[in-house]
Design an enzyme around this catalytic site. Structure first.
Site, PDB file in Angstrom:
ATOM      1  N   ASP A  45       0.854  -1.194   0.000  1.00 36.44           N
ATOM      2  CA  ASP A  45       0.000   0.000   0.000  1.00 36.44           C
ATOM      3  C   ASP A  45       0.894   1.250   0.000  1.00 36.44           C
ATOM      4  O   ASP A  45       1.794   1.368   0.845  1.00 36.44           O
ATOM      5  CB  ASP A  45      -0.872  -0.057   1.271  1.00 36.44           C
ATOM      6  CG  ASP A  45      -1.988   0.957   1.264  1.00 36.44           C
ATOM      7  OD1 ASP A  45      -2.431   1.374   0.184  1.00 36.44           O
ATOM      8  OD2 ASP A  45      -2.443   1.330   2.378  1.00 36.44           O
TER       9      ASP A  45
ATOM     10  N   HIS B 266      -9.198   4.882  -2.429  1.00 36.53           N
ATOM     11  CA  HIS B 266      -8.521   4.945  -1.126  1.00 36.53           C
ATOM     12  C   HIS B 266      -9.385   5.757  -0.160  1.00 36.53           C
ATOM     13  O   HIS B 266     -10.351   6.398  -0.558  1.00 36.53           O
ATOM     14  CB  HIS B 266      -7.158   5.630  -1.272  1.00 36.53           C
ATOM     15  CG  HIS B 266      -6.123   4.749  -1.869  1.00 36.53           C
ATOM     16  ND1 HIS B 266      -5.038   4.289  -1.167  1.00 36.53           N
ATOM     17  CD2 HIS B 266      -6.024   4.203  -3.110  1.00 36.53           C
ATOM     18  CE1 HIS B 266      -4.308   3.520  -1.954  1.00 36.53           C
ATOM     19  NE2 HIS B 266      -4.882   3.453  -3.145  1.00 36.53           N
TER      20      HIS B 266
ATOM     21  N   ASP C 166      -8.773   0.741   6.173  1.00 38.77           N
ATOM     22  CA  ASP C 166      -7.842   0.589   7.287  1.00 38.77           C
ATOM     23  C   ASP C 166      -8.449   1.190   8.564  1.00 38.77           C
ATOM     24  O   ASP C 166      -8.574   0.514   9.590  1.00 38.77           O
ATOM     25  CB  ASP C 166      -6.512   1.273   6.950  1.00 38.77           C
ATOM     26  CG  ASP C 166      -5.464   1.018   8.018  1.00 38.77           C
ATOM     27  OD1 ASP C 166      -5.739   0.289   8.976  1.00 38.77           O
ATOM     28  OD2 ASP C 166      -4.347   1.559   7.911  1.00 38.77           O
TER      29      ASP C 166
END
Ligand code: G3H
Ligand code: 13P
Ligand code: ZN
Length: 309
Positions: free
Chosen positions: A82, A211, A256
């Site tokens: 990432d 993202h 995340d």
């Protein structure tokens, strides 16, 4: 099953109007929680590792934990770097067994981004590894880099064809108003779906990556605030927007912060209720379970990638 690349996953996701979850991993409990949910929901999976995660856990530990998850679940799993910031880290991950890397040249000029991305693509493709590039810049915090809202910039759709053609990337992350971390919007959430639509029109069939796509689930923020934390104003991307993006050209959705929130909220609650506890298994077990249920929710209700293997 051995590790796979995302090529087939993205093709099916594009055609099926759903997205693959790309979850950031840092330790055993996170890997177990994610992979157990994906196994039960029969979902293909991308496990992604940031430079910070590699520094924290060491490449070899993460790789071996993921190998253990492969044996345990028999899932098709991609291991992805990432936000690789230079050629060297991409090379280290390719040489170290990753099947996918991101080279994030978004802070560079258009020409320098192309040059760097092309260099990584050549090295990766010779070794059967796929590459994600980025055009446009997200706001928010990753590792030590804090991109302010003023320095963030939306992707320019008129640049995407040239970027993809000259770099040879396999997927492209674009900036449409999401940001990293738990504070994504001040006021009403807004995403530039017009940019996503135009990018999709210019690159038919090409996988786009989103993202900064955590929803910052209020239940966990409330739990953190209730049990001694302080996260006023935390706000993420509404789930209906993510579902809409997944039905368009977005094939990979990065998550995340939601994992961090689930884990932290559960551990805070545990200690509030059992202040004398000092056995890590006692608080990591419910944290792992919370991650599992969160990932199941994402797979079934947000990404739509359940029952796809
Ligand atoms: O996009 C960034 C991810 O949330 C990874 O965060 O660099 O702190 O591991 P990290
Ligand atoms: P979140 O901070 O929204 O979870 O985004 C994660 C991400 O984009 C990782 O690359
Ligand atoms: Zn990111």
């Amino acid at each position: 099953m051995p590790l796979v690349t995302s090529t087939e996953m993205f093709k099916k996701a594009y055609e099926g109007g759903y997205a693959i979850g790309a979850f950031n991993v840092n330790n055993m409990e996170i890997i177990q929680g994610i992979t157990e949910a994906a196994k039960e929901e029969r979902a293909p999976l991308i496990l992604q590792v940031s430079a910070g995660a590699r520094k924290y856990a060491k490449h070899v530990y993460l790789m071996k934990l993921i190998e253990a998850a492969l044996i345990d679940t028999d899932l098709p799993i991609v291991v992805h770097l990432d936000h690789g910031e230079d050629f060297e880290i991409c090379k280290a991950c390719i040489d170290g067994g990753f099947t996918s890397v991101m080279i994030d040249g978004s802070k560079h000029s258009f020409e320098d981004n192309i040059k760097l991305t092309r260099q990584v693509v050549e090295y990766a493709h010779d070794r059967g590894v796929v590459v994600e590039g980025e055009l446009g810049r997200l706001a928010g915090i990753e590792d030590d880099i804090n991109v302010s809202a003023e320095d963030a910039s939306y992707t320019r759709p008129d640049q995407v064809e040239e970027f993809v053609e000259r770099t040879g990337v396999d997927s492209l992350a674009i900036a449409i108003g999401t940001s990293h971390g738990a504070y994504k919007f001040k006021g009403e959430p807004k995403l530039r779906f017009d940019i996503l639509e135009e990018v999709g029109r210019r690159l038919p069939g090409f996988p786009i990556v989103l993202h900064g796509a955590s929803s910052v689930i209020p239940e966990f923020v409330d739990m953190i605030n209730k049990y001694g934390g302080q996260m006023p104003g935390a706000q993420g991307v509404p789930e209906d927007m993510l579902r809409k993006a997944a039905s368009m050209a977005v094939c990979k959705i990065n998550i995340d912060s939601d994992l961090r929130l689930a884990m932290t909220a559960t551990i805070r609650k545990h200690f509030a209720e059992k202040p004398g506890d000092f056995d890590p298994r006692q608080y990591l077990k419910p944290a792992r379970e919370a991650i599992k249920e969160l990932v199941r929710h994402k797979i079934v209700h947000v990404l739509g990638c359940n029952n796809k293997i």
